[in-house]
Design a protein around this motif. Structure first.
Motif, PDB file in Angstrom:
ATOM      1  N   PHE A   1       0.752  10.457  -8.953  1.00 15.56           N
ATOM      2  CA  PHE A   1       0.712   9.066  -9.408  1.00 15.56           C
ATOM      3  C   PHE A   1       0.639   8.103  -8.225  1.00 15.56           C
ATOM      4  O   PHE A   1      -0.031   7.068  -8.293  1.00 15.56           O
ATOM      5  N   VAL A   2       1.340   8.437  -7.142  1.00 11.01           N
ATOM      6  CA  VAL A   2       1.276   7.601  -5.938  1.00 11.01           C
ATOM      7  C   VAL A   2      -0.158   7.524  -5.425  1.00 11.01           C
ATOM      8  O   VAL A   2      -0.649   6.457  -5.034  1.00 11.01           O
ATOM      9  N   VAL A   3      -0.868   8.658  -5.433  1.00 14.20           N
ATOM     10  CA  VAL A   3      -2.257   8.701  -4.975  1.00 14.20           C
ATOM     11  C   VAL A   3      -3.165   7.953  -5.940  1.00 14.20           C
ATOM     12  O   VAL A   3      -4.014   7.153  -5.524  1.00 14.20           O
ATOM     13  N   TRP A   4      -3.009   8.200  -7.237  1.00 21.38           N
ATOM     14  CA  TRP A   4      -3.862   7.534  -8.220  1.00 21.38           C
ATOM     15  C   TRP A   4      -3.707   6.018  -8.169  1.00 21.38           C
ATOM     16  O   TRP A   4      -4.675   5.279  -8.308  1.00 21.38           O
ATOM     17  N   ARG A   5      -2.487   5.553  -7.995  1.00 16.71           N
ATOM     18  CA  ARG A   5      -2.215   4.123  -8.014  1.00 16.71           C
ATOM     19  C   ARG A   5      -2.333   3.477  -6.642  1.00 16.71           C
ATOM     20  O   ARG A   5      -2.105   2.278  -6.509  1.00 16.71           O
ATOM     21  N   ARG A   6      -2.651   4.265  -5.621  1.00 19.33           N
ATOM     22  CA  ARG A   6      -2.713   3.768  -4.242  1.00 19.33           C
ATOM     23  C   ARG A   6      -1.394   3.083  -3.860  1.00 19.33           C
ATOM     24  O   ARG A   6      -1.366   1.949  -3.392  1.00 19.33           O
ATOM     25  N   MET A   7      -0.292   3.821  -4.082  1.00 22.05           N
ATOM     26  CA  MET A   7       1.045   3.292  -3.840  1.00 22.05           C
ATOM     27  C   MET A   7       1.655   3.835  -2.548  1.00 22.05           C
ATOM     28  O   MET A   7       2.879   3.899  -2.413  1.00 22.05           O
ATOM     29  N   ALA A   8       0.823   4.246  -1.602  1.00 17.82           N
ATOM     30  CA  ALA A   8       1.354   4.853  -0.383  1.00 17.82           C
ATOM     31  C   ALA A   8       2.296   3.908   0.351  1.00 17.82           C
ATOM     32  O   ALA A   8       3.370   4.314   0.816  1.00 17.82           O
ATOM     33  N   TYR A   9       1.906   2.654   0.450  1.00 16.97           N
ATOM     34  CA  TYR A   9       2.761   1.681   1.130  1.00 16.97           C
ATOM     35  C   TYR A   9       4.070   1.476   0.373  1.00 16.97           C
ATOM     36  O   TYR A   9       5.116   1.235   0.966  1.00 16.97           O
ATOM     37  N   PHE A  10       4.004   1.561  -0.948  1.00 18.69           N
ATOM     38  CA  PHE A  10       5.223   1.428  -1.734  1.00 18.69           C
ATOM     39  C   PHE A  10       6.178   2.576  -1.428  1.00 18.69           C
ATOM     40  O   PHE A  10       7.392   2.378  -1.301  1.00 18.69           O
ATOM     41  N   GLY A  11       5.624   3.785  -1.314  1.00 20.41           N
ATOM     42  CA  GLY A  11       6.454   4.927  -0.942  1.00 20.41           C
ATOM     43  C   GLY A  11       7.095   4.737   0.411  1.00 20.41           C
ATOM     44  O   GLY A  11       8.278   5.055   0.610  1.00 20.41           O
ATOM     45  N   ASP A  12       6.334   4.202   1.365  1.00 17.70           N
ATOM     46  CA  ASP A  12       6.877   3.951   2.703  1.00 17.70           C
ATOM     47  C   ASP A  12       8.018   2.940   2.660  1.00 17.70           C
ATOM     48  O   ASP A  12       9.064   3.133   3.282  1.00 17.70           O
ATOM     49  N   SER A  13       7.808   1.841   1.950  1.00 19.57           N
ATOM     50  CA  SER A  13       8.828   0.789   1.924  1.00 19.57           C
ATOM     51  C   SER A  13      10.108   1.291   1.267  1.00 19.57           C
ATOM     52  O   SER A  13      11.219   0.999   1.735  1.00 19.57           O
ATOM     53  N   THR A  14       9.986   2.050   0.184  1.00 17.98           N
ATOM     54  CA  THR A  14      11.169   2.582  -0.491  1.00 17.98           C
ATOM     55  C   THR A  14      11.880   3.608   0.382  1.00 17.98           C
ATOM     56  O   THR A  14      13.107   3.624   0.476  1.00 17.98           O
ATOM     57  N   ALA A  15      11.092   4.482   1.034  1.00 14.40           N
ATOM     58  CA  ALA A  15      11.687   5.518   1.881  1.00 14.40           C
ATOM     59  C   ALA A  15      12.363   4.918   3.107  1.00 14.40           C
ATOM     60  O   ALA A  15      13.459   5.343   3.500  1.00 14.40           O
TER      61      ALA A  15
END
Length: 260
Positions: free
Chosen positions: A26-40
């Motif tokens: 879902f992260v890849v489909w939604r292009r949420m890579a930056y969101f993953g970084d900010s949360t992590a």
């Protein structure tokens, strides 16, 4: 044959792989890579808070990660320019966390463990918590699978079908926050997003459907855990980075397969 600590490390890594594959898709489909970084990256602030108030690392990390998830979701709803905003949040959260943790003397010596993980130190309570959280998140994804997939691939189609894309985005954000809290002991805050993105990106080559991509991503994440831990044991390299390195090598192989 293997020491107990190594068996626990493998089981912890497999628990993370179980949920990292589908959620990473879902992260890849939604292009949420930056969101993953900010949360992590915000997880380090959660670690500092937990140590300062003498609470569980998992609780402190979860509180901060969920707060970041709500913040980002609200910014998306307001139409903010998300690539820039998430970049600012990602690096700012990491900086605030590192500054805050510097005020906790007992945490300074363990800082590398929080940044890059310390999977070999996972105990039985950690293992139970990781698997419980992973099963709950996977169960949530299964229950809402069709809604999440539809809203991820086409928000207009989702609204036409009576699905609220904003709510589904929030569900994914909260699930991601839980996974970040679970993974802090396994691969650390700097490598969590890699474990979400790299296996899912590698699985794209073999995917003929969303369900297959999620399953293959979970298998690749599991293979990365096993290969990374065994190479860490043989070569005396850091376990967390070794796991991500194994995932990156699988990704490179998959790209070679795509070109042939």
């Amino acid at each position: 044959m293997l020491d107990d600590f190594f068996v626990r490390a493998v089981l912890a890594g497999l628990g993370l792989a179980l949920v990292a594959g589908p959620l990473g898709s879902f992260v890849v489909w939604r292009r949420m890579a930056y969101f993953g970084d900010s949360t992590a990256h915000a997880a380090i602030l959660g670690v500092a808070m937990a140590l300062a108030f003498d609470m569980s690392i998992y609780i402190g990390t979860l509180v901060v990660a969920v707060s970041m998830a709500f913040l980002v979701s609200s910014l998306v709803a307001r139409g903010q320019v998300m690539d820039t905003m998430l970049g600012v949040l990602s690096h700012s959260a990491l900086a605030f966390g590192l500054v805050a943790i510097s005020f906790v003397p007992s945490a300074r010596s363990d800082l590398s463990g929080y940044l890059f993980g310390d999977i070999l130190a996972v105990g039985r309570p950690d293992l139970a918590l990781i698997w419980t959280g992973a099963i709950l998140v996977v169960g949530l994804l299964v229950l809402r699978w069709q809604r999440l997939v539809t809203s991820s691939l086409n928000e207009e189609l989702a609204m036409a079908a009576g699905i609220n894309p904003k709510f589904e985005r929030l569900v994914l954000s909260l699930a991601l926050a839980v996974v970040v809290a679970l993974a802090i002991r396994v691969v650390g805050s700097l490598l969590i997003s890699a474990m979400l993105i790299v296996p899912a990106a590698a699985a794209r080559v073999w995917a003929r459907s969303p369900e297959r991509m999620a399953a293959v991503a979970a298998l690749i994440a599991a293979a990365s855990v096993v290969a990374g831990l065994f190479s860490s044991l043989r070569l005396d390299t850091p376990a967390g980075p070794s796991i991500v390195t194994a995932a990156a090598l699988i990704f490179l192989v998959s790209q070679g397969v795509r070109r042939t």
